[in-house]
Design a protein around this motif. Structure first.
Motif, PDB file in Angstrom:
ATOM      1  N   TRP A   1       0.832  -1.204   0.000  1.00 24.62           N
ATOM      2  CA  TRP A   1       0.000   0.000   0.000  1.00 24.62           C
ATOM      3  C   TRP A   1       0.870   1.259   0.000  1.00 24.62           C
TER       4      TRP A   1
ATOM      5  N   TYR B   1       0.346   5.255  -1.039  1.00 25.76           N
ATOM      6  CA  TYR B   1      -0.010   6.104   0.103  1.00 25.76           C
ATOM      7  C   TYR B   1       1.160   6.210   1.079  1.00 25.76           C
TER       8      TYR B   1
ATOM      9  N   GLU C   1       0.335   7.930   4.689  1.00 23.02           N
ATOM     10  CA  GLU C   1      -0.437   7.121   5.639  1.00 23.02           C
ATOM     11  C   GLU C   1       0.418   5.956   6.147  1.00 23.02           C
ATOM     12  N   TYR C   2       1.212   5.380   5.219  1.00 21.96           N
ATOM     13  CA  TYR C   2       2.060   4.258   5.618  1.00 21.96           C
ATOM     14  C   TYR C   2       3.073   4.691   6.678  1.00 21.96           C
TER      15      TYR C   2
ATOM     16  N   VAL D   1      -2.578  -4.340  13.516  1.00 23.74           N
ATOM     17  CA  VAL D   1      -3.605  -3.679  12.705  1.00 23.74           C
ATOM     18  C   VAL D   1      -2.963  -3.261  11.377  1.00 23.74           C
ATOM     19  N   ALA D   2      -3.565  -3.624  10.246  1.00 25.26           N
ATOM     20  CA  ALA D   2      -2.979  -3.285   8.949  1.00 25.26           C
ATOM     21  C   ALA D   2      -3.981  -2.465   8.136  1.00 25.26           C
ATOM     22  N   CYS D   3      -3.531  -1.946   6.998  1.00 29.91           N
ATOM     23  CA  CYS D   3      -4.413  -1.125   6.159  1.00 29.91           C
ATOM     24  C   CYS D   3      -5.728  -1.858   5.876  1.00 29.91           C
TER      25      CYS D   3
ATOM     26  N   CYS E   1      -9.093  -1.723   7.916  1.00 26.16           N
ATOM     27  CA  CYS E   1     -10.061  -0.623   7.819  1.00 26.16           C
ATOM     28  C   CYS E   1     -10.400  -0.215   6.385  1.00 26.16           C
ATOM     29  N   HIS E   2      -9.620  -0.656   5.403  1.00 23.65           N
ATOM     30  CA  HIS E   2      -9.807  -0.160   4.039  1.00 23.65           C
ATOM     31  C   HIS E   2      -9.945  -1.267   3.002  1.00 23.65           C
TER      32      HIS E   2
ATOM     33  N   LEU F   1     -13.216   3.267   3.201  1.00 18.53           N
ATOM     34  CA  LEU F   1     -13.361   2.565   4.476  1.00 18.53           C
ATOM     35  C   LEU F   1     -14.240   1.334   4.274  1.00 18.53           C
TER      36      LEU F   1
ATOM     37  N   HIS G   1     -20.829   8.054   6.081  1.00 17.16           N
ATOM     38  CA  HIS G   1     -19.371   8.156   6.092  1.00 17.16           C
ATOM     39  C   HIS G   1     -18.874   8.380   7.525  1.00 17.16           C
TER      40      HIS G   1
ATOM     41  N   ARG H   1     -16.395   6.101  10.117  1.00 19.40           N
ATOM     42  CA  ARG H   1     -15.183   6.590  10.785  1.00 19.40           C
ATOM     43  C   ARG H   1     -15.142   6.177  12.269  1.00 19.40           C
TER      44      ARG H   1
ATOM     45  N   MET I   1      -7.563  10.632  14.861  1.00 24.22           N
ATOM     46  CA  MET I   1      -6.858  10.684  13.577  1.00 24.22           C
ATOM     47  C   MET I   1      -7.032  12.061  12.920  1.00 24.22           C
TER      48      MET I   1
ATOM     49  N   VAL J   1      -3.329  14.732   5.304  1.00 21.59           N
ATOM     50  CA  VAL J   1      -3.767  13.345   5.453  1.00 21.59           C
ATOM     51  C   VAL J   1      -4.280  13.117   6.876  1.00 21.59           C
ATOM     52  N   SER J   2      -5.013  12.026   7.049  1.00 24.00           N
ATOM     53  CA  SER J   2      -5.466  11.652   8.386  1.00 24.00           C
ATOM     54  C   SER J   2      -4.271  11.066   9.130  1.00 24.00           C
TER      55      SER J   2
ATOM     56  N   HIS K   1      -2.400   8.681  10.820  1.00 20.92           N
ATOM     57  CA  HIS K   1      -2.540   7.246  11.063  1.00 20.92           C
ATOM     58  C   HIS K   1      -1.713   6.760  12.245  1.00 20.92           C
TER      59      HIS K   1
END
Ligand code: HEC
Ligand code: HEC
Ligand code: HEC
Ligand code: HEC
Length: 480
Positions: A40, A44, A47-48, A165-167, A170-171, A178, A202, A206, A298, A308-309, A311
């Motif tokens: 990912w 991104y 975020e990563y 917890v990985a991308c 949630c995605h 999401l 939405h 979240r 976030m 960006v949010s 993370h």
């Protein structure tokens, strides 16, 4: 309260719009179900990079009560902070080791390192500890819950046996929208309260991505105490109103939901874990104002030319209250002070009700011993006292396990703890009546023998100096 209402709504809209201001160029095609975060990262990187930071320890000193895993290597744990828990939880893993949480990166690693007694429930334990849980449950059915932890863990691909917890948690990989991965738990639970997840807004999403794990659950047992299912005890509730009364009712409705035997009383009981979503969404001020978990945990951060949010999901106190300041014009000091105000009151009432429940537990122990030596105990009084005790117990566990120390919903927290204190003292009064009838003498102040519970934890020692243990901030305890 000096919220700037005029700027609030346009601000929220502006925040939402900003995030899309300069989308990074997508260089790679990512599969919908890509587990590997590094894949990912190509599309991104921001975020990563922020997500990866959840592996770093956080400065304990910035939070009043959620010190977690400090930068100096100290691990804070609930049994040291709240000694009454060592007494109440004696009888299974939670009474041996019960640590404060740390970053998402460590989610699976920490279950591997915790005392083995905490993994006894088997594969069921992996449910909110690996993104593979949904897939493993689908492929292996009931075996996923009942087989030994180590066996189920070995079904996870080798390179991801420590991944938290990985991308994908949630995605959806295709477009990073999401998505709820854990259909076998959260999906079912939402269905049980009549909430159609396809109609989730939405803003709901979240919070719901977090509700895959930051919720309480029951590990259902068969008659040999083997795990057969994991579910959220919500069925008596409604979306936006999952109350402790309904959770207790659901747990008590089926003996298969009673996961362990409390050593002090000999009672079979259920348990409550990290109910962040339940407490927050139960009509809290911020929930009513339309906030989600992501709004506080976030917030947007600038990364190069776009926003960006964040993370690196942490306590807002450890993040300079940046999230709050987007809406509250009062400034950092005021906000910190308001958090402390709520948390101090929560700790005070939690201590009082926790120790009151522990005192009742010790009286049950005395009556049980007397009964085994032939004393006749009035069973109506005993049963009524037991019911009140359990009502107190579950409430104390609920707030003690919830990770915001009351902040997520101050009013509801105070209500639940006040009820807990009343139930515990009613239980004690009935027990004293029963003792008197049976000619058993009880001292005015019950000796809780806390040192005994704190020091009988096998290899596990107290994680920090007992002088750091929380005290009632208002010193009311001295009068008890
Ligand atoms: C797949 C399960 C899962 C999901 C999804 C998840 N969490 Fe967590 N979270 C955990 C676990 C488990 C821990 C504790 C990890 C540990 O101690 O090793 C944790 C820890 C945390 C912490 C404490 C971090 C620290 O540094 O101490 C915060 C804050 C948090 N989560 C908030 C959230 C929010 C907000 C969301 C949704 C945006 C979310 N989590 C989604 C499982 C999850
Ligand atoms: C615990 C849940 C969670 C995890 C894990 C997670 N995200 Fe997010 N992510 C969110 C939330 C919530 C948002 C805000 C989405 C929104 O409001 O549309 C978000 C937003 C995004 C966005 C949209 C732009 C932005 O920053 O707001 C991208 C892209 C993204 N995440 C990529 C990733 C990648 C890559 C990973 C893994 C390295 C990851 N996410 C891990 C919850 C998560
Ligand atoms: C209005 C802001 C706000 C919202 C909304 C919010 N939180 Fe929190 N959260 C906080 C604050 C403040 C704390 C206390 C942090 C502390 O004491 O260090 C906290 C603490 C936590 C912690 C413990 C952090 C730690 O360091 O141990 C977790 C986990 C958490 N929240 C998860 C969630 C989840 C999940 C949701 C949604 C269901 C949520 N929060 C909604 C503000 C918020
Ligand atoms: C997206 C906007 C937003 C964010 C982010 C936010 N708040 Fe709020 N907050 C509100 C609104 C709206 C209210 C309700 C105000 C009212 O009705 O008077 C509120 C109310 C409050 C109250 C009064 C609550 C009560 O029950 O009396 C406190 C204290 C507070 N917020 C602290 C915080 C803290 C601390 C954070 C960050 C951890 C935070 N807020 C994040 C919008 C926000």
């Amino acid at each position: 309260m000096r919220i700037n209402r005029i700027i609030l709504i346009p601000l929220l809209l502006a925040i939402a719009a900003c995030s899309k201001s300069a989308d990074p160029i997508k260089v790679a095609k990512i599969d919908k179900n890509e587990y590997e975060p590094q894949k990912w990262a190509a599309n991104y990187p921001a975020e990563y990079e922020l997500w990866e930071k959840t592996k770093e320890p956080t400065p304990a000193g910035k939070s009043f009560y959620k010190k977690g895993w400090d930068t100096d290597g100290k691990v804070y744990d609930k049994l040291s902070e709240f000694p009454y828990m060592a007494l109440l939880f004696k009888g299974w893993g939670f009474g041996i080791e019960y640590n404060e949480p740390r970053g998402h990166y460590h989610m699976l690693e920490d279950v591997l390192e915790v005392d083995p007694s905490r993994r006894k429930a088997g594969g069921a334990c992996l449910t909110c500890k690996t993104p593979y849980a949904q897939q493993l449950q689908q492929e292996h059915g009931r075996d996923y819950f009942s087989k030994a932890f180590d066996e189920v863990h070995s079904w996870i691909p080798k390179n991801h046996q420590k991944m938290g917890v990985a991308c994908i948690s949630c995605h959806n990989g295709e477009d990073a929208s999401l998505r709820l991965l854990n259909d076998f738990t959260l999906g079912k639970a939402l269905h049980s309260i009549g909430f159609d997840q396809n109609k989730a807004s939405h803003q709901d999403m979240r919070s719901l991505v977090c509700a895959q794990c930051h919720v309480t659950y029951v590990v259902k047992k068969d008659k040999d105490m083997k795990s057969m299912d994991v579910f959220f005890p919500w069925k008596n509730s409604k979306y936006g109103n999952i109350a402790i009364e309904d959770i207790i009712k659901t747990i008590k409705s089926d003996p298969a939901n009673l996961e362990w035997t409390q050593a002090v009383t000999g009672f079979k009981l259920g348990f409550i874990r990290h109910p962040e979503f339940e407490l927050f969404s139960n009509q809290s001020t911020h929930w009513k104002a339309g906030l989600s978990c992501a709004d506080c945990h976030m917030p947007y951060v600038r990364y190069g030319s776009y926003k960006v949010s964040d993370h690196r999901v942490v306590s807002p106190l450890k993040n300079s209250l940046r999230a709050c300041i987007q809406c509250h014009a009062q400034g950092e000091d005021w906000l910190r002070d308001r958090i402390k105000f709520t948390q101090d009151r929560t700790i005070s009432l939690l201590m009082r009700s926790g120790y009151a429940a522990a005192a009742a537990a010790k009286i049950f122990e005395k009556l049980n011993i007397a009964a085994s030596q032939g004393k006749k105990i009035d069973s109506a009084l005993y049963q009524k006292a037991r019911e009140y005790y359990e009502q107190a117990f579950y409430r104390v566990v609920f707030i003690g396990a919830e990770n915001s120390v009351g902040f997520h919903n101050p009013q509801e927290t105070m209500r639940v703890l006040a009820d807990a204190a009343v139930y515990a003292s009613k239980s004690e009064a009935l027990l004293r009546q029963a003792a008197q009838k049976a000619g058993i003498e009880l001292p005015e102040k019950i000796d809780l023998e806390l040192e005994k519970y704190l020091s009988s934890r096998g290899e596990k020692k107290l994680n920090f100096d007992r002088s750091a243990e929380f005290k009632d901030p208002f010193k009311t305890q001295e009068s008890f």
